[in-house]
Design an enzyme around this catalytic site. Structure first.
Site, PDB file in Angstrom:
ATOM      1  N   THR A   1       2.143  15.137  22.298  1.00  0.00           N
ATOM      2  CA  THR A   1       2.154  14.100  23.333  1.00  0.00           C
ATOM      3  C   THR A   1       3.514  14.025  24.015  1.00  0.00           C
ATOM      4  O   THR A   1       4.554  14.007  23.347  1.00  0.00           O
ATOM      5  CB  THR A   1       1.808  12.737  22.706  1.00  0.00           C
ATOM      6  OG1 THR A   1       0.524  12.833  22.110  1.00  0.00           O
ATOM      7  CG2 THR A   1       1.789  11.624  23.764  1.00  0.00           C
TER       8      THR A   1
ATOM      9  N   GLU B   1      -2.509  10.298  15.764  1.00  0.00           N
ATOM     10  CA  GLU B   1      -1.661   9.610  14.762  1.00  0.00           C
ATOM     11  C   GLU B   1      -2.409   9.437  13.433  1.00  0.00           C
ATOM     12  O   GLU B   1      -2.245   8.445  12.731  1.00  0.00           O
ATOM     13  CB  GLU B   1      -1.100   8.289  15.305  1.00  0.00           C
ATOM     14  CG  GLU B   1      -0.185   8.545  16.496  1.00  0.00           C
ATOM     15  CD  GLU B   1       0.880   7.496  16.759  1.00  0.00           C
ATOM     16  OE1 GLU B   1       1.216   6.733  15.834  1.00  0.00           O
ATOM     17  OE2 GLU B   1       1.378   7.466  17.891  1.00  0.00           O
TER      18      GLU B   1
HETATM   19  N1  COS Z   1       6.355   7.328   3.218  1.00  0.00           N
HETATM   20  C1  COS Z   1       7.273   8.032   2.514  1.00  0.00           C
HETATM   21  N2  COS Z   1       6.965   9.133   1.782  1.00  0.00           N
HETATM   22  C2  COS Z   1       5.684   9.521   1.764  1.00  0.00           C
HETATM   23  C3  COS Z   1       4.676   8.835   2.470  1.00  0.00           C
HETATM   24  C4  COS Z   1       5.047   7.695   3.225  1.00  0.00           C
HETATM   25  N3  COS Z   1       4.150   6.996   3.907  1.00  0.00           N
HETATM   26  N4  COS Z   1       3.491   9.461   2.273  1.00  0.00           N
HETATM   27  C5  COS Z   1       3.744  10.488   1.459  1.00  0.00           C
HETATM   28  N5  COS Z   1       5.064  10.532   1.165  1.00  0.00           N
HETATM   29  C6  COS Z   1       5.740  11.472   0.278  1.00  0.00           C
HETATM   30  C7  COS Z   1       5.115  11.450  -1.101  1.00  0.00           C
HETATM   31  O1  COS Z   1       5.677  10.442  -1.905  1.00  0.00           O
HETATM   32  C8  COS Z   1       5.404  12.842  -1.620  1.00  0.00           C
HETATM   33  O2  COS Z   1       6.727  12.872  -2.109  1.00  0.00           O
HETATM   34  P1  COS Z   1       7.064  13.446  -3.586  1.00  0.00           P
HETATM   35  O3  COS Z   1       6.619  14.891  -3.541  1.00  0.00           O
HETATM   36  O4  COS Z   1       8.531  13.276  -3.726  1.00  0.00           O
HETATM   37  O5  COS Z   1       6.263  12.635  -4.542  1.00  0.00           O
HETATM   38  C9  COS Z   1       5.376  13.708  -0.353  1.00  0.00           C
HETATM   39  O6  COS Z   1       5.581  12.817   0.756  1.00  0.00           O
HETATM   40  C10 COS Z   1       4.057  14.419  -0.196  1.00  0.00           C
HETATM   41  O7  COS Z   1       3.026  13.415  -0.215  1.00  0.00           O
HETATM   42  P2  COS Z   1       1.519  13.740  -0.557  1.00  0.00           P
HETATM   43  O8  COS Z   1       1.478  14.584  -1.791  1.00  0.00           O
HETATM   44  O9  COS Z   1       0.759  12.456  -0.538  1.00  0.00           O
HETATM   45  O10 COS Z   1       1.101  14.659   0.702  1.00  0.00           O
HETATM   46  P3  COS Z   1      -0.276  15.327   1.000  1.00  0.00           P
HETATM   47  O11 COS Z   1       0.048  16.633   1.622  1.00  0.00           O
HETATM   48  O12 COS Z   1      -1.179  15.318  -0.169  1.00  0.00           O
HETATM   49  O13 COS Z   1      -1.015  14.371   2.064  1.00  0.00           O
HETATM   50  C11 COS Z   1      -1.380  13.131   4.072  1.00  0.00           C
HETATM   51  C12 COS Z   1      -0.453  13.583   2.950  1.00  0.00           C
HETATM   52  C13 COS Z   1      -2.759  13.735   4.102  1.00  0.00           C
HETATM   53  C14 COS Z   1      -1.491  11.646   3.976  1.00  0.00           C
HETATM   54  C15 COS Z   1      -0.566  13.588   5.308  1.00  0.00           C
HETATM   55  O14 COS Z   1      -0.639  14.979   5.445  1.00  0.00           O
HETATM   56  C16 COS Z   1      -0.971  12.913   6.586  1.00  0.00           C
HETATM   57  O15 COS Z   1      -0.623  11.761   6.848  1.00  0.00           O
HETATM   58  N6  COS Z   1      -1.723  13.642   7.431  1.00  0.00           N
HETATM   59  C17 COS Z   1      -2.039  13.173   8.752  1.00  0.00           C
HETATM   60  C18 COS Z   1      -0.987  13.599   9.692  1.00  0.00           C
HETATM   61  C19 COS Z   1      -1.129  12.891  10.986  1.00  0.00           C
HETATM   62  O16 COS Z   1      -1.194  11.680  11.064  1.00  0.00           O
HETATM   63  N7  COS Z   1      -1.165  13.680  12.057  1.00  0.00           N
HETATM   64  C20 COS Z   1      -1.321  13.105  13.355  1.00  0.00           C
HETATM   65  C21 COS Z   1      -0.570  13.885  14.336  1.00  0.00           C
HETATM   66  S1  COS Z   1       1.099  13.516  14.355  1.00  0.00           S
HETATM   67  S2  COS Z   1       1.165  12.093  15.690  1.00  0.00           S
END
Ligand code: COS
Length: 384
Positions: free
Chosen positions: A157, A364
């Site tokens: 975006t 998002e």
């Molecule tokens: N704030 C701070 N840290 C975070 C967090 C948050 N909200 N969410 C996750 N983390 C951290 C975790 O604590 C973990 O750290 P540690 O390895 O030290 O424990 C690390 O980040 C990885 O987290 P997790 O294992 O939960 O990651 P996953 O890959 O399993 O999944 C999702 C994460 C699916 C939730 C993530 O990939 C996501 O939000 N995807 C959507 C992305 C998105 O919104 N895209 C839109 C386009 S961008 S505008």
């Protein structure tokens, strides 16, 4: 948290008048020309809209989260393209620097973002990774005092307008987990950075997305956000937590507008000798929409207050993003239904809104990703 009710009310009144007198009358033009008129952009700058949530120390208005969502409710009562242009500067295009940047990085970029001289953009999604953001494949290899970036970012975006990009890239190729990812600020014009042609979208004309391509793009090591490798994924997640709250407020505002239009139409349009608003089946659609908007607004304000109080609101922000975007889709559908045949005709704003708001359930973080974030947080809290 609202610091000073009177000052906030003044700002909200100003934004409300700006939306009514300047933005709504230009909606058609933006849709036809696929661009926001330059004079409107200049007025947005003058009003300080590019720096709503940026710290006062760097020239922004320093709004708290509760204040920011209160303004977003108003700003979103028009075509989403207007809000989108200022949205990345206040949200995902700047918050990586605000939350995790060094003082030098803040001083370098935030004042220009706050003034709207620079547009910020957030580059996470790639052709091969989106909802599952962790396995992204863009790489950043250290060579002396630069990082060399290679990879492609997709659906970014405001990329066509952007002056800086927050880019998530893998600095440790051996670490395929989120821990191998770092965040960088990359300036437009850096050799090796090119932009694709703007995407042709279903709606949201005036708001632009395109690919951002890095080919041996040499980025100064000073641009590594926070000066730390391996924490870029966390930076991205924190940025998205805040972004999801802001965007949920936008969904509330857009829903309010669609419901206003539907109500006005229902009061004017006569069938069977009476305004259709007098029919109970129309009233049911109006009432369900009003109740759901009220619920969404209350959720957003509550989560914003919690964030201002220092609570971790990752789960609440996901609840707001999920509920408000789905709600907005239902309101859009009912508003078209209330308009009847007119709702399918481009002369009425609702036809455009119906297409514009479809994106809300996708960007998002899709609704399904929000469900995942919520459920994971529930399970984590239960086992603590
Ligand atoms: N704030 C701070 N840290 C975070 C967090 C948050 N909200 N969410 C996750 N983390 C951290 C975790 O604590 C973990 O750290 P540690 O390895 O030290 O424990 C690390 O980040 C990885 O987290 P997790 O294992 O939960 O990651 P996953 O890959 O399993 O999944 C999702 C994460 C699916 C939730 C993530 O990939 C996501 O939000 N995807 C959507 C992305 C998105 O919104 N895209 C839109 C386009 S961008 S505008």
């Amino acid at each position: 948290m609202i610091r000073d009710r009177e000052t906030l009310d003044l700002l909200i009144d100003t934004v409300r008048r700006f939306v009514r007198e300047r933005l709504i009358p230009n909606e058609h033009r933006v849709a036809d020309e696929d661009a926001i008129p330059e004079e409107i952009v200049a007025e947005m700058r003058e009003l300080g809209l590019f720096g709503l949530s940026l710290p006062e120390a760097y020239g922004g208005l320093g709004l708290t989260m509760e204040e920011e969502v209160s303004v977003a409710f108003e700003l979103a009562r028009t075509s989403p393209a207007f809000r989108s242009l200022i949205g990345t500067n206040n949200g995902i295009g700047s918050q990586g620097i605000v939350i995790d940047g060094t003082d030098a990085q803040k001083e370098r970029w935030l004042p220009r973002l706050a003034r709207g001289e620079l547009i910020g953009s957030f580059a996470l999604t790639e052709p091969g990774s989106g909802s599952d953001a962790g396995p992204l494949s863009t790489t950043a290899r250290r060579e002396g005092d630069v990082y060399v970036l290679d990879g492609t970012k997709r659906y970014i975006t405001n990329a066509p307008e952007a002056g800086i990009f927050t880019v998530m890239a893998r600095t440790d190729p051996a670490d395929k987990s989120a821990g191998g990812i770092s965040a960088f600020v990359v300036e437009r014009g850096t050799p090796g950075l090119t932009l694709g042609t703007p995407d042709r979208k279903m709606g949201q004309r005036g708001a632009h997305t395109c690919d951002v391509v890095f080919e041996r793009c040499r980025v100064p090591a000073d641009n590594l956000i926070g000066g730390r490798e391996g924490v870029g994924f966390k930076t991205a997640m924190k940025v998205l937590d805040k972004g999801r709250l802001h965007i949920a407020a936008v969904f509330v505002g857009a829903s309010e507008r669609m419901l206003d239009d539907a109500l006005r139409y229902a009061l004017e349009r006569k069938q069977f000798g009476r305004p259709i608003a007098e029919f109970q089946l129309i009233q049911a659609m109006l009432a369900d929409s009003r109740a759901e908007i009220y619920a969404s607004r209350s959720m957003v304000v509550d989560a914003a207050r919690r964030r201002d109080a220092g609570e971790d609101v990752a789960m609440e922000a996901a609840c707001c993003k999920l509920f408000a975007s789905e709600m907005c889709g239902r309101v859009a559908d009912r508003a078209v239904q209330i308009h009847g045949g007119a709702g399918y005709i481009a002369d009425y704003a609702i036809e455009r809104f119906f297409r514009d708001v479809r994106l809300f359930r996708i960007y998002e973080g899709t609704s399904q990703i929000q469900q995942l974030v919520i459920a994971r947080a529930m399970i984590r809290r239960a086992s603590e």
